[in-house]
Write a protein that holds these residues in place. Structure first.
Motif, PDB file in Angstrom:
ATOM      1  N   LYS A 173       0.826  -1.198   0.000  1.00  0.00           N
ATOM      2  CA  LYS A 173       0.000   0.000   0.000  1.00  0.00           C
ATOM      3  C   LYS A 173       0.866   1.256   0.000  1.00  0.00           C
ATOM      4  CE  LYS A 173      -3.775   2.132   2.565  1.00  0.00           C
ATOM      5  NZ  LYS A 173      -4.624   2.056   3.749  1.00  0.00           N
ATOM      6  N   MET A 174       1.933   1.251   0.777  1.00  0.00           N
ATOM      7  CA  MET A 174       2.826   2.392   0.846  1.00  0.00           C
ATOM      8  C   MET A 174       3.526   2.609  -0.500  1.00  0.00           C
ATOM      9  SD  MET A 174       5.798   3.222   3.654  1.00  0.00           S
ATOM     10  CE  MET A 174       6.814   1.848   3.179  1.00  0.00           C
ATOM     11  N   LYS A 175       3.915   1.531  -1.156  1.00  0.00           N
ATOM     12  CA  LYS A 175       4.594   1.634  -2.445  1.00  0.00           C
ATOM     13  C   LYS A 175       3.650   2.202  -3.511  1.00  0.00           C
ATOM     14  CE  LYS A 175       7.586  -1.529  -3.303  1.00  0.00           C
ATOM     15  NZ  LYS A 175       8.261  -2.797  -3.640  1.00  0.00           N
ATOM     16  N   THR A 176       2.394   1.769  -3.539  1.00  0.00           N
ATOM     17  CA  THR A 176       1.443   2.297  -4.524  1.00  0.00           C
ATOM     18  C   THR A 176       1.120   3.762  -4.246  1.00  0.00           C
ATOM     19  OG1 THR A 176      -0.444   1.455  -3.271  1.00  0.00           O
ATOM     20  CG2 THR A 176       0.403   0.063  -5.043  1.00  0.00           C
ATOM     21  N   HIS A 177       1.057   4.152  -2.964  1.00  0.00           N
ATOM     22  CA  HIS A 177       0.800   5.554  -2.620  1.00  0.00           C
ATOM     23  C   HIS A 177       1.961   6.437  -3.067  1.00  0.00           C
ATOM     24  CE1 HIS A 177       0.665   9.122   0.034  1.00  0.00           C
ATOM     25  NE2 HIS A 177      -0.628   9.064  -0.266  1.00  0.00           N
ATOM     26  N   GLN A 178       3.190   5.983  -2.843  1.00  0.00           N
ATOM     27  CA  GLN A 178       4.358   6.753  -3.271  1.00  0.00           C
ATOM     28  C   GLN A 178       4.393   6.896  -4.791  1.00  0.00           C
ATOM     29  OE1 GLN A 178       7.635   4.638  -1.491  1.00  0.00           O
ATOM     30  NE2 GLN A 178       7.573   5.858   0.376  1.00  0.00           N
ATOM     31  N   LYS A 179       4.001   5.854  -5.506  1.00  0.00           N
ATOM     32  CA  LYS A 179       3.974   5.918  -6.972  1.00  0.00           C
ATOM     33  C   LYS A 179       2.915   6.917  -7.426  1.00  0.00           C
ATOM     34  CE  LYS A 179       3.652   2.919 -11.018  1.00  0.00           C
ATOM     35  NZ  LYS A 179       2.442   3.213 -11.742  1.00  0.00           N
ATOM     36  N   MET A 180       1.726   6.879  -6.808  1.00  0.00           N
ATOM     37  CA  MET A 180       0.644   7.794  -7.157  1.00  0.00           C
ATOM     38  C   MET A 180       1.075   9.238  -6.917  1.00  0.00           C
ATOM     39  SD  MET A 180      -3.030   8.339  -5.293  1.00  0.00           S
ATOM     40  CE  MET A 180      -2.192   8.918  -3.845  1.00  0.00           C
ATOM     41  N   VAL A 181       1.701   9.495  -5.789  1.00  0.00           N
ATOM     42  CA  VAL A 181       2.113  10.855  -5.439  1.00  0.00           C
ATOM     43  C   VAL A 181       3.228  11.342  -6.369  1.00  0.00           C
ATOM     44  CG1 VAL A 181       3.247  12.202  -3.623  1.00  0.00           C
ATOM     45  CG2 VAL A 181       1.341  10.721  -3.053  1.00  0.00           C
ATOM     46  N   SER A 182       4.127  10.463  -6.749  1.00  0.00           N
ATOM     47  CA  SER A 182       5.228  10.887  -7.621  1.00  0.00           C
ATOM     48  C   SER A 182       4.753  11.186  -9.037  1.00  0.00           C
ATOM     49  CB  SER A 182       6.322   9.822  -7.652  1.00  0.00           C
ATOM     50  OG  SER A 182       5.864   8.667  -8.310  1.00  0.00           O
ATOM     51  N   GLU A 183       3.609  10.640  -9.443  1.00  0.00           N
ATOM     52  CA  GLU A 183       3.092  10.852 -10.790  1.00  0.00           C
ATOM     53  C   GLU A 183       2.120  12.027 -10.888  1.00  0.00           C
ATOM     54  OE1 GLU A 183       1.450   7.084 -11.882  1.00  0.00           O
ATOM     55  OE2 GLU A 183       3.420   6.209 -12.322  1.00  0.00           O
ATOM     56  N   LEU A 184       1.945  12.786  -9.810  1.00  0.00           N
ATOM     57  CA  LEU A 184       1.036  13.934  -9.852  1.00  0.00           C
ATOM     58  C   LEU A 184       1.585  15.007 -10.792  1.00  0.00           C
ATOM     59  CD1 LEU A 184       0.041  14.388  -6.129  1.00  0.00           C
ATOM     60  CD2 LEU A 184      -1.449  13.719  -7.994  1.00  0.00           C
ATOM     61  N   ARG A 185       0.674  15.659 -11.531  1.00  0.00           N
ATOM     62  CA  ARG A 185       1.091  16.768 -12.383  1.00  0.00           C
ATOM     63  C   ARG A 185      -0.033  17.791 -12.455  1.00  0.00           C
ATOM     64  NH1 ARG A 185       1.199  12.314 -15.744  1.00  0.00           N
ATOM     65  NH2 ARG A 185      -0.676  12.077 -16.953  1.00  0.00           N
ATOM     66  N   ARG A 186       0.269  18.901 -13.062  1.00  0.00           N
ATOM     67  CA  ARG A 186      -0.665  20.023 -13.144  1.00  0.00           C
ATOM     68  C   ARG A 186      -1.967  19.596 -13.815  1.00  0.00           C
ATOM     69  NH1 ARG A 186       0.079  24.306 -17.108  1.00  0.00           N
ATOM     70  NH2 ARG A 186      -1.696  25.640 -16.740  1.00  0.00           N
ATOM     71  N   GLY A 187      -3.082  19.982 -13.219  1.00  0.00           N
ATOM     72  CA  GLY A 187      -4.394  19.671 -13.763  1.00  0.00           C
ATOM     73  C   GLY A 187      -5.069  18.470 -13.130  1.00  0.00           C
TER      74      GLY A 187
END
Length: 108
Positions: free
Chosen positions: A42-56
């Motif tokens: 769960k922690m690994k998927t959350h870190q991946k989701m957060v690292s892929e955030l971008r404008r919009g």
């Protein structure tokens, strides 16, 4: 006729010492499989989701605020718009969910 308590204890302690640790090892294995491993995933998927955030991207923070990412400031910070003209800075790790993602800009 009667066994003394010292004799009864000595008779039980003559078994294999490894067999005494088997229940402890089984408990650790079960805890790893049921608690530690899923939490790491769960922690690994959350870190991946957060690292892929971008404008919009439209997000939900851990506080329950729905916002739109206005600017990715640095590795740890985002600027989000929570209402028209109202922008706040948040820490990336407080993003709980991404509601809708924007498509990456096409090169061409």
């Amino acid at each position: 006729m009667f066994a003394t308590p010292a004799y009864a204890q000595a008779a039980g302690a003559g078994g294999n010492p490894i067999m005494q640790f088997v229940p402890l090892i089984l408990i650790f294995v079960i805890m790893y499989l049921l608690l530690i491993r899923p939490q790491q995933k769960k922690m690994k998927t959350h870190q991946k989701m957060v690292s892929e955030l971008r404008r919009g991207d439209q997000i939900v923070t851990q506080g329950g605020i729905i916002a739109k990412v206005a600017k990715v400031k640095d590795d740890n910070e985002l600027e989000v718009e929570i209402a028209d003209g109202t922008k706040v800075r948040i820490v990336r790790s407080t993003v709980a969910q991404v509601i809708s993602k924007t498509e990456p800009a096409s090169e061409g």
